[in-house]
Design a protein around this motif. Sequence first.
Motif, mmCIF file in Angstrom:
data_model
loop_
_atom_site.group_PDB
_atom_site.id
_atom_site.type_symbol
_atom_site.label_atom_id
_atom_site.label_comp_id
_atom_site.label_asym_id
_atom_site.label_seq_id
_atom_site.Cartn_x
_atom_site.Cartn_y
_atom_site.Cartn_z
ATOM 1 N N ARG A 24 -6.350 11.553 1.699
ATOM 2 C CA ARG A 24 -5.501 11.589 0.370
ATOM 3 C C ARG A 24 -5.775 9.568 0.167
ATOM 4 O O ARG A 24 -5.981 8.580 -1.022
ATOM 5 C CB ARG A 24 -3.772 11.298 0.495
ATOM 6 C CG ARG A 24 -3.555 13.032 0.259
ATOM 7 C CD ARG A 24 -2.479 12.897 0.351
ATOM 8 N NE ARG A 24 -1.803 12.649 -1.236
ATOM 9 C CZ ARG A 24 -0.641 13.003 -1.559
ATOM 10 N NH1 ARG A 24 0.472 13.556 -1.159
ATOM 11 N NH2 ARG A 24 0.404 12.857 -2.881
ATOM 12 N N GLN A 25 -5.355 8.902 1.462
ATOM 13 C CA GLN A 25 -5.913 6.925 1.314
ATOM 14 C C GLN A 25 -7.490 7.245 0.966
ATOM 15 O O GLN A 25 -7.823 6.371 0.079
ATOM 16 C CB GLN A 25 -5.506 7.102 2.709
ATOM 17 C CG GLN A 25 -4.406 6.938 2.991
ATOM 18 C CD GLN A 25 -3.544 6.219 4.526
ATOM 19 O OE1 GLN A 25 -4.445 6.134 4.899
ATOM 20 N NE2 GLN A 25 -2.548 6.207 4.245
ATOM 21 N N TYR A 26 -8.161 8.248 0.997
ATOM 22 C CA TYR A 26 -9.488 7.818 1.413
ATOM 23 C C TYR A 26 -9.663 8.057 0.111
ATOM 24 O O TYR A 26 -11.132 7.339 -1.030
ATOM 25 C CB TYR A 26 -10.455 9.094 2.207
ATOM 26 C CG TYR A 26 -11.959 8.999 1.454
ATOM 27 C CD1 TYR A 26 -12.732 7.836 2.307
ATOM 28 C CD2 TYR A 26 -12.457 9.771 0.869
ATOM 29 C CE1 TYR A 26 -13.953 8.026 2.220
ATOM 30 C CE2 TYR A 26 -14.222 10.022 0.554
ATOM 31 C CZ TYR A 26 -14.716 9.232 1.364
ATOM 32 O OH TYR A 26 -15.749 9.614 0.882
ATOM 33 N N LEU A 47 -7.638 7.713 -2.946
ATOM 34 C CA LEU A 47 -7.629 6.170 -3.390
ATOM 35 C C LEU A 47 -8.517 4.945 -3.118
ATOM 36 O O LEU A 47 -9.486 3.923 -4.082
ATOM 37 C CB LEU A 47 -6.283 5.396 -2.954
ATOM 38 C CG LEU A 47 -5.326 5.836 -2.948
ATOM 39 C CD1 LEU A 47 -3.670 5.380 -2.747
ATOM 40 C CD2 LEU A 47 -5.249 6.355 -4.532
ATOM 41 N N THR A 51 -2.153 5.082 -7.334
ATOM 42 C CA THR A 51 -1.842 3.820 -5.679
ATOM 43 C C THR A 51 -0.346 4.363 -5.415
ATOM 44 O O THR A 51 0.081 4.182 -4.646
ATOM 45 C CB THR A 51 -2.625 2.810 -6.036
ATOM 46 O OG1 THR A 51 -3.934 3.246 -6.096
ATOM 47 C CG2 THR A 51 -2.173 1.809 -4.196
ATOM 48 N N THR A 76 1.191 6.344 -2.872
ATOM 49 C CA THR A 76 2.665 5.483 -1.576
ATOM 50 C C THR A 76 3.466 5.979 -0.701
ATOM 51 O O THR A 76 3.976 5.924 -0.340
ATOM 52 C CB THR A 76 2.280 4.147 -2.194
ATOM 53 O OG1 THR A 76 1.158 2.990 -2.127
ATOM 54 C CG2 THR A 76 3.787 2.673 -1.459
ATOM 55 N N LEU A 79 3.528 9.649 0.319
ATOM 56 C CA LEU A 79 3.144 9.224 2.453
ATOM 57 C C LEU A 79 4.399 8.318 2.623
ATOM 58 O O LEU A 79 4.480 8.459 3.654
ATOM 59 C CB LEU A 79 1.960 8.740 2.023
ATOM 60 C CG LEU A 79 0.477 8.978 1.681
ATOM 61 C CD1 LEU A 79 -0.347 8.127 1.891
ATOM 62 C CD2 LEU A 79 0.983 10.446 2.058
ATOM 63 N N GLY A 97 -5.273 7.569 8.915
ATOM 64 C CA GLY A 97 -4.368 7.778 8.588
ATOM 65 C C GLY A 97 -4.340 5.612 8.923
ATOM 66 O O GLY A 97 -4.494 5.079 9.160
ATOM 67 N N GLY A 98 -3.661 5.318 7.489
ATOM 68 C CA GLY A 98 -3.851 3.861 7.254
ATOM 69 C C GLY A 98 -2.691 2.955 8.788
ATOM 70 O O GLY A 98 -2.189 3.888 8.897
#
Length: 370
Positions: free
Chosen positions: A41-43, A45, A110, A114, A117, A188-189
């Motif tokens: 999901r972050q990728y 974005l 975003t 955010t 997550l 993940g971040g």
Amino acid sequence: MKKGLKKWRLLPMIAALAFILSGCGEPFLSALQPAGEVAQRQYNLMVLSAVVMVVVIIVVSIVYSIAITKFRRSKVGEDVIPKQVEGSHTLEILWTVIPIILVLVLAVPTVAVTFALADTAEMEEVDEEGNRTALVVDVRANLYWWEFNYPDQGIVTAQDLVVPTDQNVYFNVIASDVKHSFWIPAVGGKIDTNVDNMNTFYLNFDSGSAEQVDNLFYGKCAELCGPSHALMDFKVQTLSSEDFDEWVAAMQEAGEEESEPANDAIARGEEVFGPDGQACIQCHAVSPTSGAGTSQGPNLATFGERSYVAGILDNRDGEDSREENIKNWIRNADKLKPGNTMGAYNEDDLSDEDLDALTEYLMSLKVYTE
């Protein structure tokens, strides 16, 4: 002059290579090769942001190219005055609305991701017997090592995080000394580990991606925390749900019983490790069910199974290289990880014979092997 121009001709090629090679990375470490739901999901974005920026660059480049080719003075003449557009409501609306639309295209997904997550309500859910249904790991960052405590299972380990695949794993992260940042790039971040407050988030480890990297991901500290910041690594071992349950059971069982040394060398090493020897046990617990948040050094219950010594020296190769890496760490810990609290033991502090025995003992500290 011509030589200088020739050198400058290489600049576009170097820039292109830098751009292309920046996308290269190992799957166990690269944020551009997502290995779980959160990372994916972050990728997505990142891809969305890149697409929007590329579209803007293309449009601006086209407009710029048209302007410098179609309206050159050599084509339109020296006396031509361009049409004046000052006060044009149409243009003002366009260059006001278009940026707003682009910002919304970026902001809405975003913000939605955010908040999604950041939702950790599942970690508080319990079953009919009052047991928590989600897996929770308490992460404590120290100079320069990591502790992983499984509070519901009553076990603790260090440097190697063990997690099941294909389910959410929730983390409570905090620091013991200075601010650090917990980051597994492929999964993940990052999230800061503060001294005064605890941060919470979750990750998901995809089994298919884990198989591609032999079930071993790399983790990093992403916050400048001192001279050995770049060496504050940890490893993540992924297991299937069934294997993870077996690992937990083995850790719990190992904490309840005391094993006898397998040979005289290991027995001697245990003496060197103990209070009557170098008193290593004052800083390092060797039981997988003790020492969470209280040890000055990492828990060593699974030291013999770890992928790396101190997170940086390979502990997976042949016996000889393993032994040499362990001895190298004990003799030169202050040089290998400047600023760490262990220091180093020279021959006056620890004889070669005792070092051999201590190494044998450390390699014997094993709980679970697939």
